[in-house]
Design an enzyme around this catalytic site. Structure first.
Site, mmCIF file in Angstrom:
data_model
loop_
_atom_site.group_PDB
_atom_site.id
_atom_site.type_symbol
_atom_site.label_atom_id
_atom_site.label_comp_id
_atom_site.label_asym_id
_atom_site.label_seq_id
_atom_site.Cartn_x
_atom_site.Cartn_y
_atom_site.Cartn_z
ATOM 1 N N GLU A 1 45.816 -5.517 -30.930
ATOM 2 C CA GLU A 1 45.971 -6.876 -31.465
ATOM 3 C C GLU A 1 45.016 -7.015 -32.625
ATOM 4 O O GLU A 1 43.820 -6.718 -32.502
ATOM 5 C CB GLU A 1 45.690 -7.947 -30.411
ATOM 6 C CG GLU A 1 45.915 -9.370 -30.941
ATOM 7 C CD GLU A 1 45.688 -10.442 -29.893
ATOM 8 O OE1 GLU A 1 46.050 -10.212 -28.725
ATOM 9 O OE2 GLU A 1 45.118 -11.512 -30.240
ATOM 10 N N THR B 1 47.213 -19.587 -25.368
ATOM 11 C CA THR B 1 46.747 -19.846 -26.744
ATOM 12 C C THR B 1 47.487 -21.030 -27.332
ATOM 13 O O THR B 1 46.898 -22.024 -27.690
ATOM 14 C CB THR B 1 46.876 -18.647 -27.684
ATOM 15 O OG1 THR B 1 46.056 -17.572 -27.222
ATOM 16 C CG2 THR B 1 46.348 -19.014 -29.089
ATOM 17 N N ASN C 1 45.035 -9.184 -20.805
ATOM 18 C CA ASN C 1 44.611 -9.412 -22.179
ATOM 19 C C ASN C 1 43.196 -9.958 -22.281
ATOM 20 O O ASN C 1 42.883 -11.042 -21.771
ATOM 21 C CB ASN C 1 45.562 -10.391 -22.870
ATOM 22 C CG ASN C 1 45.201 -10.599 -24.323
ATOM 23 O OD1 ASN C 1 45.448 -9.729 -25.151
ATOM 24 N ND2 ASN C 1 44.588 -11.735 -24.634
ATOM 25 N N GLU C 2 42.329 -9.202 -22.957
ATOM 26 C CA GLU C 2 40.971 -9.638 -23.321
ATOM 27 C C GLU C 2 40.148 -10.142 -22.145
ATOM 28 O O GLU C 2 39.263 -10.990 -22.314
ATOM 29 C CB GLU C 2 41.038 -10.701 -24.426
ATOM 30 C CG GLU C 2 41.594 -10.158 -25.725
ATOM 31 C CD GLU C 2 41.757 -11.221 -26.805
ATOM 32 O OE1 GLU C 2 41.455 -12.399 -26.534
ATOM 33 O OE2 GLU C 2 42.205 -10.879 -27.898
ATOM 34 N N TRP D 1 48.767 -12.174 -19.932
ATOM 35 C CA TRP D 1 47.579 -12.978 -20.257
ATOM 36 C C TRP D 1 47.115 -13.727 -18.997
ATOM 37 O O TRP D 1 45.942 -13.848 -18.757
ATOM 38 C CB TRP D 1 47.906 -14.000 -21.351
ATOM 39 C CG TRP D 1 47.666 -13.579 -22.756
ATOM 40 C CD1 TRP D 1 46.721 -14.076 -23.605
ATOM 41 C CD2 TRP D 1 48.397 -12.603 -23.509
ATOM 42 N NE1 TRP D 1 46.821 -13.461 -24.837
ATOM 43 C CE2 TRP D 1 47.835 -12.548 -24.796
ATOM 44 C CE3 TRP D 1 49.465 -11.751 -23.216
ATOM 45 C CZ2 TRP D 1 48.311 -11.685 -25.791
ATOM 46 C CZ3 TRP D 1 49.935 -10.900 -24.189
ATOM 47 C CH2 TRP D 1 49.357 -10.872 -25.457
ATOM 48 N N ARG E 1 38.576 -12.541 -38.230
ATOM 49 C CA ARG E 1 37.503 -11.850 -37.527
ATOM 50 C C ARG E 1 37.715 -10.356 -37.661
ATOM 51 O O ARG E 1 38.854 -9.917 -37.815
ATOM 52 C CB ARG E 1 37.467 -12.251 -36.039
ATOM 53 C CG ARG E 1 38.686 -11.828 -35.230
ATOM 54 C CD ARG E 1 38.572 -12.217 -33.786
ATOM 55 N NE ARG E 1 38.922 -13.607 -33.577
ATOM 56 C CZ ARG E 1 40.169 -14.045 -33.426
ATOM 57 N NH1 ARG E 1 41.177 -13.188 -33.479
ATOM 58 N NH2 ARG E 1 40.423 -15.308 -33.226
#
Length: 689
Positions: free
Chosen positions: A252, A88, A176-177, A130, A378
């Site tokens: 998160e 990120t 992660n995600e 991640w 969001r």
């Protein structure tokens, strides 16, 4: 008729609205266990600049985040398990760059966990990958190609935390995600158990609620997973998740600019994640906004610390919003039942009641945040209204005997009035089990039996803000081997201090192969490290560079006006001077991927080991030099107009950097005359004499 209507309207102004009767009653039983409020360091490199703050200010910042009954008083610290790739806002180093080595001195998450534990021994620690180093994928872009290998890799991180730092990891995530893999989760659980780590609980899958469906179908998977963690749920859960019986987390959340609207977002979701979604833990991305401006999601942290050179930091509103819950609860408390201490106010807002394990203490948090003042980044927030009102409160069960509650109050400002954060007010009187509380829009109240609570502060304020200092020099001698240099914020690749030739230390790029990536930036197969100010325009940078003799990169670069990093780095523009010593050529490019070439040519005489590469950008002219000899004096595009200084490699592989120097271009205008004497075309530069 007209007179009557006006009279009625006038009377209506003085009618006080009621938010309804709110009941707090433990006699009907309690609901879910409270699992704590946390912050996330990682995803990635979000605590980068905190490490090299002056000790005084650094300790103050850490106190605001972790010290119980002082500031945010966080109950969970979630960190990235570094994987050598952009995640990120930067790259965090892996404990195993390669399958044949382990190193637990890399990165700053170990240090941060130690500092958190020093302040709060009861804080829970949570690790999540991640990205993964390339060898984990066995030539693929998936960590699940060899599940046992990946599970062992994560196991070693957990064991390393204990062996080298005496840190007990409480929770581990999957990826992660990104897609989860059922076989991997089962193997991870067995691997932990087989190594005496049944205490380490698994949170899955740090994305959406979809894993709930698989949990219901697979009893072995269900037994492997302790918590369902989702990201940015908008305070809502799913029927399938509720059916699992698992504790539900917003593992998160927030990720919102930390002004007062961001604080309002945080206040609303801390309550309503449970009111609407039965989520018993909420973790903020990120813990602290401590990364350069112009990197993605700037200031999306609970507080801001971006100037280690000045020591300046800012305690933002989310710190005090967090305190309304964390200073008056602990992990293991229980929520009261919906309708008996948890719910919505009729005039807008929400309330939650929590009870201590011995059922002797009660904490109530009420928020009345309005729509426009509590928007999160969001997801989208449906419209709703909040109105000033009086809340009638009834206490039943063991609470019926209460005669008063301590009151803590916050009201963020959205206009000219002053902020009010975490102020202790007069006690709320309770008579015969009843009390009244007047509430207005955009307020937060904590009502509690506890006598604790402190709006922490220090005798002196943080130092004033200052720009990044120039001139800047770095020879890397002041670091331990394996450390990441302080001010350089790696965006792709991993740069750590290494022992160079003889007795000197260097900064070395260590990634040898494409990692198992998390974002598109890594597709460039290029490393990038940035430093300084995004506002720099006319700048001079020089560094000594050397390609690795074994596993070396193809080439290296220095750059100015680097406009962005993060997962957007694949579209980064700036002025990049690439040199390729082995093929004896250079490229001056307008973008990181060097597809937009400005000029190119031969290097001339190249040293066998170290070479000094220099780049000056002034207005629309760039001057490049190698070992003091001119390479070019060339016009360059006017965009980007400003940006960071950058260093990096043209491909994965080892390269060393030393003796970095950055100054204003004004100090090096003599280079223009030097170039002119060599009969190279000279372009007019405003201000050059």
């Amino acid at each position: 008729m007209m007179f009557t209507t006006l009279a009625l309207a006038a009377v209506a102004v003085f009618v006080e609205l009621s938010a309804g009767v709110v009941i707090f009653d433990d006699s009907v039983g309690l609901e879910r266990r409270f699992d704590g409020i946390g912050g996330l360091s990682g995803g990635g490199a979000t605590s980068k600049l905190l490490v090299n703050y002056p000790k005084k200010q650094r300790d103050e910042i850490l106190d605001y985040l972790f010290k119980p009954n002082f500031g945010a008083s966080l109950q969970i610290l979630k960190v990235e398990i570094g994987g050598d790739a952009q995640s990120t806002d930067g790259t965090e180093a892996s404990h195993m760059h390669n399958s044949w080595e382990e190193n637990y001195q890399r990165g700053y998450e170990w240090w941060l966990m130690l500092e958190a534990k020093k302040r709060n021994p009861n804080i829970k620690l949570y690790g999540l990958p991640w990205t993964f180093p390339g060898w984990i994928g066995d030539g693929t872009r998936s960590p699940y190609t060899n599940p046992k290998q990946t599970a062992t890799y994560v196991l070693k991180w957990v064991l390393g935390a204990k062996k080298y730092y005496n840190l007990t990891i409480d929770y581990i995530g999957v990826w992660n995600e990104r897609d989860y893999n059922i076989t991997y989760i089962k193997i991870l659980r067995k691997t932990l158990d087989d190594n005496g780590l049944s205490n380490v609980r698994i949170v899955a899958a740090d994305g959406g609620w979809g894993i709930a469906n698989d949990i219901q179908k697979d009893s072995v998977l269900a037994s492997a997973i302790d918590y369902i963690g989702t990201h940015y749920p908008g305070t809502l859960t799913t029927t399938e998740a509720m059916k699992t019986g698992k504790q539900l987390w917003a593992s998160e959340d927030y990720s919102t600019f930390n002004d007062n609207v961001g604080g309002g977002c945080w206040a609303r979701i801390l309550n309503q994640n449970y009111v609407n979604g039965f989520m018993t833990s909420t973790i903020s991305w990120n813990l602290i906004a401590s990364y350069y401006q112009a990197l993605p999601f700037y200031r999306d942290g609970l507080m801001t610390a971006v100037e280690p050179w000045s020591g300046n930091y800012i305690v933002q509103s989310p710190v005090w919003i967090t305190a309304h819950t964390t200073q008056f609860t602990e992990i293991g408390w229980k929520y009261l039942r919906h309708g008996a201490g948890v719910g919505k106010l009729e005039t807008g807002g929400s309330y939650v009641g929590l009870v201590s394990p011995d059922e002797k203490d009660l904490t109530i948090v009420i928020e009345t945040m309005t729509h426009d003042h509590s928007l999160c980044i969001r997801p989208a927030l449906p419209p709703y209204n909040v109105t000033a009102a009086t809340v009638e409160i009834e206490f039943k069960g063991s609470f019926a005997a209460l005669t008063s509650l301590n009151v803590w109050y916050s009201k963020p400002s959205y206009g000219s009035e002053a902020d009010v954060f975490f102020m202790k007010r007069n006690k709320l009187s309770i008579v015969n089990g009843k009390a009244s509380l007047k509430v207005n829009p955009d307020e937060i109240y904590t009502l509690t039996t506890l006598e604790v609570g402190q709006k922490g502060s220090f005798d002196t304020p943080p130092p004033p803000s200052k720009p990044f200092p120039l001139p800047y020099t770095e020879n890397f001698e002041g670091y331990e081997v394996f450390m990441e240099p302080y001010d350089l914020a790696q965006q792709m690749g991993v740069f750590e201090v290494a022992q160079g030739d003889a007795s000197n230390k260097v900064m070395r790029q260590k990634v040898l192969a494409q990692p198992v990536t998390w974002c598109q930036a890594e597709s460039l197969n290029i490393s990038l490290n940035v430093i300084g100010s995004h506002n720099w325009t006319d700048i001079y940078v020089e560094a000594d560079v050397k390609l690795g003799e074994v596993n070396g990169t193809n080439g290296v670069f220095v750059a100015a006006r680097v406009d962005q990093g993060g997962c957007n780095a694949f579209s980064t523009t700036g002025i990049f001077l690439y040199i390729f010593p082995k093929s004896n050529n250079y490229i001056l490019a307008n973008n990181l991927g060097r597809t937009s070439v400005i000029t190119s040519g031969q290097l001339g005489e190249v040293e066998a080991s170290w070479n000094k590469v220099s780049l000056m950008v002034k207005g629309t002219v760039a001057v490049g030099m190698l070992n003091g000899n001119s390479l070019f004096n060339h016009t360059v595009p006017s965009k980007p107009t400003s940006g960071f200084v950058g260093l990096g490699t043209d491909s994965w592989g080892i390269a060393d950097f030393d003796n970095l120097k950055i100054t204003s271009a004004e100090n090096h205008l003599h280079l223009l005359r030097h170039v002119e004497k060599q009969d190279t075309k000279l372009y007019f530069v405003p201000g050059a004499h």
